[in-house]
Write an enzyme that holds these catalytic residues in place. Structure first.
Site, PDB file in Angstrom:
ATOM      1  N   HIS A 159      48.018 -31.072  50.106  1.00 34.61           N
ATOM      2  CA  HIS A 159      49.373 -30.543  49.981  1.00 34.61           C
ATOM      3  C   HIS A 159      49.903 -30.713  48.554  1.00 34.61           C
ATOM      4  CE1 HIS A 159      49.571 -30.545  54.411  1.00 34.61           C
ATOM      5  NE2 HIS A 159      48.758 -31.572  54.268  1.00 34.61           N
TER       6      HIS A 159
ATOM      7  N   GLU B 254      50.955 -34.626  53.672  1.00 37.76           N
ATOM      8  CA  GLU B 254      52.001 -34.323  52.685  1.00 37.76           C
ATOM      9  C   GLU B 254      53.051 -35.434  52.643  1.00 37.76           C
ATOM     10  OE1 GLU B 254      52.772 -33.453  50.077  1.00 37.76           O
ATOM     11  OE2 GLU B 254      53.574 -31.433  49.929  1.00 37.76           O
TER      12      GLU B 254
ATOM     13  N   ARG C 235      47.853 -27.291  58.880  1.00 37.84           N
ATOM     14  CA  ARG C 235      47.674 -26.255  57.866  1.00 37.84           C
ATOM     15  C   ARG C 235      46.459 -26.511  56.976  1.00 37.84           C
ATOM     16  NH1 ARG C 235      52.386 -29.065  57.077  1.00 37.84           N
ATOM     17  NH2 ARG C 235      53.071 -29.779  55.020  1.00 37.84           N
TER      18      ARG C 235
ATOM     19  N   ARG D  50      19.981 -47.296  15.349  1.00 41.70           N
ATOM     20  CA  ARG D  50      21.235 -48.012  15.572  1.00 41.70           C
ATOM     21  C   ARG D  50      21.108 -48.980  16.758  1.00 41.70           C
ATOM     22  NH1 ARG D  50      26.540 -44.769  17.251  1.00 41.70           N
ATOM     23  NH2 ARG D  50      25.928 -43.395  15.551  1.00 41.70           N
TER      24      ARG D  50
ATOM     25  N   TYR E 279      57.524 -40.149  45.879  1.00 39.31           N
ATOM     26  CA  TYR E 279      56.262 -39.849  45.196  1.00 39.31           C
ATOM     27  C   TYR E 279      55.493 -41.138  44.910  1.00 39.31           C
ATOM     28  CZ  TYR E 279      56.205 -34.812  44.539  1.00 39.31           C
ATOM     29  OH  TYR E 279      56.095 -33.470  44.759  1.00 39.31           O
TER      30      TYR E 279
ATOM     31  N   HIS F 136      46.512 -26.099  51.146  1.00 37.59           N
ATOM     32  CA  HIS F 136      46.214 -25.277  52.316  1.00 37.59           C
ATOM     33  C   HIS F 136      46.640 -23.830  52.050  1.00 37.59           C
ATOM     34  CE1 HIS F 136      50.530 -25.430  52.762  1.00 37.59           C
ATOM     35  NE2 HIS F 136      50.427 -26.723  52.488  1.00 37.59           N
TER      36      HIS F 136
ATOM     37  N   SER G 295      70.334 -37.033  44.445  1.00 42.34           N
ATOM     38  CA  SER G 295      69.524 -38.211  44.065  1.00 42.34           C
ATOM     39  C   SER G 295      68.091 -37.797  43.799  1.00 42.34           C
ATOM     40  CB  SER G 295      69.472 -39.260  45.180  1.00 42.34           C
ATOM     41  OG  SER G 295      70.728 -39.541  45.630  1.00 42.34           O
TER      42      SER G 295
ATOM     43  N   ARG H 140      34.036 -54.518   9.863  1.00 41.43           N
ATOM     44  CA  ARG H 140      33.996 -54.383  11.312  1.00 41.43           C
ATOM     45  C   ARG H 140      34.934 -55.382  11.988  1.00 41.43           C
ATOM     46  NH1 ARG H 140      28.768 -55.190  11.648  1.00 41.43           N
ATOM     47  NH2 ARG H 140      28.734 -57.130  12.798  1.00 41.43           N
TER      48      ARG H 140
ATOM     49  N   GLY I 284      57.700 -29.863  54.750  1.00 43.79           N
ATOM     50  CA  GLY I 284      57.063 -30.747  55.739  1.00 43.79           C
ATOM     51  C   GLY I 284      56.590 -29.998  56.967  1.00 43.79           C
TER      52      GLY I 284
HETATM   53  O1  LIG Z   1      58.164 -32.603  46.071  1.00 46.52           O
HETATM   54  P1  LIG Z   1      58.444 -31.148  46.289  1.00 46.52           P
HETATM   55  O2  LIG Z   1      58.505 -30.347  45.017  1.00 46.52           O
HETATM   56  O3  LIG Z   1      59.607 -30.956  47.186  1.00 46.52           O
HETATM   57  O4  LIG Z   1      57.114 -30.603  46.989  1.00 46.52           O
HETATM   58  C1  LIG Z   1      56.685 -31.143  48.202  1.00 46.52           C
HETATM   59  C2  LIG Z   1      56.877 -30.112  49.264  1.00 46.52           C
HETATM   60  O5  LIG Z   1      55.896 -29.118  49.137  1.00 46.52           O
HETATM   61  C3  LIG Z   1      55.598 -28.555  50.420  1.00 46.52           C
HETATM   62  C4  LIG Z   1      55.953 -27.093  50.412  1.00 46.52           C
HETATM   63  O6  LIG Z   1      57.304 -26.902  50.129  1.00 46.52           O
HETATM   64  O7  LIG Z   1      54.255 -28.864  50.578  1.00 46.52           O
HETATM   65  P2  LIG Z   1      52.990 -28.140  51.277  1.00 46.52           P
HETATM   66  O8  LIG Z   1      53.375 -26.733  51.638  1.00 46.52           O
HETATM   67  O9  LIG Z   1      51.876 -28.150  50.254  1.00 46.52           O
HETATM   68  O10 LIG Z   1      52.618 -29.004  52.457  1.00 46.52           O
HETATM   69  C5  LIG Z   1      56.465 -29.353  51.400  1.00 46.52           C
HETATM   70  O11 LIG Z   1      55.912 -29.528  52.652  1.00 46.52           O
HETATM   71  C6  LIG Z   1      56.701 -30.626  50.664  1.00 46.52           C
HETATM   72  O12 LIG Z   1      57.806 -31.363  51.113  1.00 46.52           O
END
Ligand SMILES: O=P(O)(O)OC[C@H]1O[C@@](CO)(OP(=O)(O)O)[C@@H](O)[C@@H]1O
Length: 694
Positions: free
Chosen positions: A646, A580, A559, A446, A620, A508, A604, A356, A520
């Site tokens: 989103h 989002e 949305r 145990r 992200y 949504h 980029s 062990r 967006g």
């Molecule tokens: O990072 P990516 O793949 O661009 O995805 C994010 C995108 O998805 C979207 C749709 O294209 O999101 P959502 O409709 O879920 O709000 C955009 O608003 C957002 O910029």
């Protein structure tokens, strides 16, 4: 409601500009309370409100919001105006209790609320009835700027007093009561009774469908699942663990979080081919492997070390803390280990003891090697119930990592019994034991053996969680813990638990921007999106029908709010953190337009979607960071939660629960009109997907 700048129908201000401004900055919203009073008995007529924002029907009288009867003569309606609607035009109208017509709109111009101030002084609402009779109501309008905290407090007050709130519409926190007449979902939106009809496999890239992430196999003790030794049953069970951070590996010159990873190490993983690598979903960890033979184990560690320049799946919470630690914390605390205790071999078995200790040492070596390659927080998952074992580990850690022992103590016989039974049913230790009772006997023996060698932790840095499993009461003892990251670990541990409950993630319904391929923005739903909203309401009603404590979380964008609006009977909470990804200067553009007009930006992002930050927007990694409070809150919840958000945000949340590597996050499939159900519980995390639209 709580504090806020308040303006009433007389136009008087009860709060200074300064206060209002600070609420705006804190994300304050306009809370509107409307009252109408009429002493003439008109029980078959119900006052409604309709106006310029979707919340009050967008001037469609069939979607007007009904007022609630507050007393024999008074009607009331409260709602919160979306932050993006500075101006609200509205009117009162009367509708018969049964049917839609006749619908009588009040006389005179529209009522106008701009930035919280009511224009004009219409304290009466006059309605001309068919027979030329004029029905007169006294009107009281109050508009308060309130913070999300005020709204949350109002919801809490509702829960405490069990009194239905009249707040409706789209506040940060709202409750829609189920109307007596039931739902009005069109037939195109109704669902089959059997929800299994909508189940679809998870996309292969996620590869997690039907797979159990071995997160925290048993509430108490976690590490007991790795043993196969017989002994008697103790009255209490104890365990401990350690964590190891390496802030030096997580902070890059660019100012972004570069790497952070958490691993779970079990001495038995080296010798038991049944065992999977444990994944602690709470803090991210090496990927789950089904078989954890020595080879697989080291391969898995290698995988993780390959990602050392990236933060593991949605570990924003810990990462943020670690970054702060790096900047503010003591430099010597490079690594941190949490050590589980509770041994599994008999103390009078010298050969067993040696074996062990050997595997424990090997696992510890693995962990420190992993840290050298970029691992930051390691969880040493073993029982470690004797002082000598802990001393051995502390010696091995000297100069390499800092150790925090985590001891969990459970005195509740029922919970111990439940865990023992779950263990026999679900642990690979007993997979080949067909006789349940024999398994129980073995496991109780145990546990009794552990009790014989158990010495409470009184040395070094430690956290003791005593009777915290039930979520009621309990105690946490913290000794010699300092630094930002260890502090965050304590915070996390206080909030996390293993009560089984589902988390439903969905985007949504399709938005108008989605239809046009625009990113967006804050557009409303397309027709298809509206159908999804109704189907989702149907789904939630069926799936959570006996879950009255469930809640619906949305972002603050229309949305998601509109997608949630047909869901009735559950509190709704808006989170700005669920908005989002902010596309900055690209907001509202199509990907083609970005490519055409901002080729460099386009390239980029394509090159490094995870780290790429839109000019004046987010990356992200930024999104992952801001999700920390949402994740902690999701961990803390004991009732089901429906998260309507989103694409980018759900990718990050999903990655956290499914333990997906950081680099995959921007590419995870999160399609529209699909519900991802994450089942949390003592056996780990399981996933199921439902597709509601063809
Ligand atoms: O990072 P990516 O793949 O661009 O995805 C994010 C995108 O998805 C979207 C749709 O294209 O999101 P959502 O409709 O879920 O709000 C955009 O608003 C957002 O910029």
């Amino acid at each position: 409601m709580g504090a806020g700048a308040s303006r009433n129908a007389e136009g008087g201000s009860h709060g200074g500009e300064e206060r209002e401004e600070s609420l705006d900055q804190a994300g304050g919203q306009l809370y509107v309370s409307l009252k109408m009073e009429n002493y003439k008995k008109k029980g078959d007529i119900i006052p409604h409100v309709y106006g310029s924002v979707p919340l009050v029907g967008s001037w469609d009288s069939s979607k007007a919001l009904s007022m609630e009867r507050e007393s024999a003569s008074m009607w009331e309606l409260s709602f919160v105006v979306p932050p993006n609607h500075e101006t609200l035009d509205f009117k009162f109208l009367l509708k018969p209790k049964y049917g839609y017509t006749p619908c009588i709109v009040e006389e005179g111009p529209n009522r106008l609320l701009t930035g919280g101030t009511l224009q004009g002084d219409a304290r009466l609402a006059l309605f001309k009835l068919d027979n030329e009779e004029v029905l007169e109501y006294r009107v009281f309008i109050k508009a308060d700027k309130v913070s999300p905290f005020d709204l949350a407090a109002s919801w809490r007050a509702y829960q405490d007093n069990l009194r239905p709130s009249t707040v409706r519409g789209i506040p940060d926190v709202s409750i829609n009561a189920v109307p007596e007449t039931g739902r009005e979902n069109g037939s195109s939106a109704s669902l089959e009774l059997d929800l299994e009809h909508y189940v679809v496999p998870a996309p292969s890239i996620s590869a997690n469908s039907g797979l159990v992430y071995a997160a925290n196999l048993a509430e108490n003790p976690r590490s007991l699942v790795i043993t196969g030794v017989s002994v008697d049953r103790p009255a209490t069970i104890k365990e401990m663990e350690i964590v190891i951070p390496d802030p030096s590996k997580i902070y890059s010159g660019s100012g972004m979080v570069e790497s952070k990873s958490v691993g779970t190490f079990s001495p038995l993983q080296k010798q038991d081919s049944h065992r999977g690598l444990f994944v602690d979903r709470g803090v991210g960890s090496p990927r789950l492997v089904k078989s954890a033979s020595a080879t697989t184990f080291s391969f898995d560690l290698k995988l993780d070390s390959e990602t050392k320049n990236s933060m593991p799946a949605a570990a924003g919470a810990v990462a943020a803390a670690a970054v702060a630690d790096q900047m503010l914390g003591p430099k010597e605390d490079r690594h941190l280990a949490i050590v589980l205790t509770a041994d599994f071999f008999r103390a009078d078995n010298p050969e067993g003891m040696e074996a062990r200790n050997e595997v424990a040492a090997l696992a510890m070596d693995d962990m420190t090697a992993w840290m050298q390659e970029g691992g930051q927080v390691g969880i040493f998952d073993a029982t470690n119930s004797s002082r000598s074992r802990r001393n051995m580990l502390m010696k091995m850690a000297e100069g390499k990592c800092k150790i925090i022992f985590l001891e969990t103590i459970c005195n509740d016989e029922r919970i111990i019994e439940r865990n023992i039974r779950l263990k026999i049913q679900q642990s690979p230790d007993y997979a080949e034991e067909p006789d349940f009772e024999a398994g129980l006997r073995d496991f109780r023996n145990r546990l009794a053996n552990y009790e014989k060698v158990y010495e409470p932790v009184e040395e070094g840095s430690y956290i003791k969680m005593i009777d915290m499993v039930s979520g009621h009461g309990g105690q946490i003892q913290v000794n010699n813990i300092s630094g930002y990251l260890p502090g965050r670990i304590v915070f996390f541990l206080v909030n996390t638990h293993l009560t089984p409950r589902p988390i439903l993630l969905t985007r949504h319904g399709e938005s108008r921007h989605n239809v046009r391929g625009r990113i967006g923005g804050d557009s409303v739903l397309s027709d298809t999106g509206e159908i999804y909203a109704k189907k989702l309401a149907n789904f939630v009603e069926k799936r959570l029908k006996s879950e009255r404590a469930a809640s619906i979380w949305t972002s603050t964008l229309q949305r998601t709010i509109l997608t949630a609006s047909p869901i009735l009977g559950f509190p709704k909470i808006q989170w700005r953190a669920l908005d989002e990804i902010n596309a900055g200067v690209c907001d509202g553009m199509t990907y083609e337009e970005i490519k055409k007009n901002m080729l460099e930006e386009y390239e980029s992002r394509k090159k490094d979607k995870l780290r790429y930050r839109y000019p004046r927007g987010e990356s992200y990694l930024d999104v992952i960071q801001r999700l920390e409070p949402v994740i902690i809150e999701l961990e803390r919840q004991r009732a089901p939660v429906v998260v309507i958000s989103h694409q980018a945000v759900l990718r990050a949340l999903y990655a956290y629960f499914a333990d997906r590597p950081l680099k995959e996050i921007p590419h995870i499939e999160v399609p529209l009109h699909t519900i991802i159900e994450i089942q949390m519980g003592v056996t780990g995390v399981q996933e199921k997907r439902y597709k509601l639209m063809d």
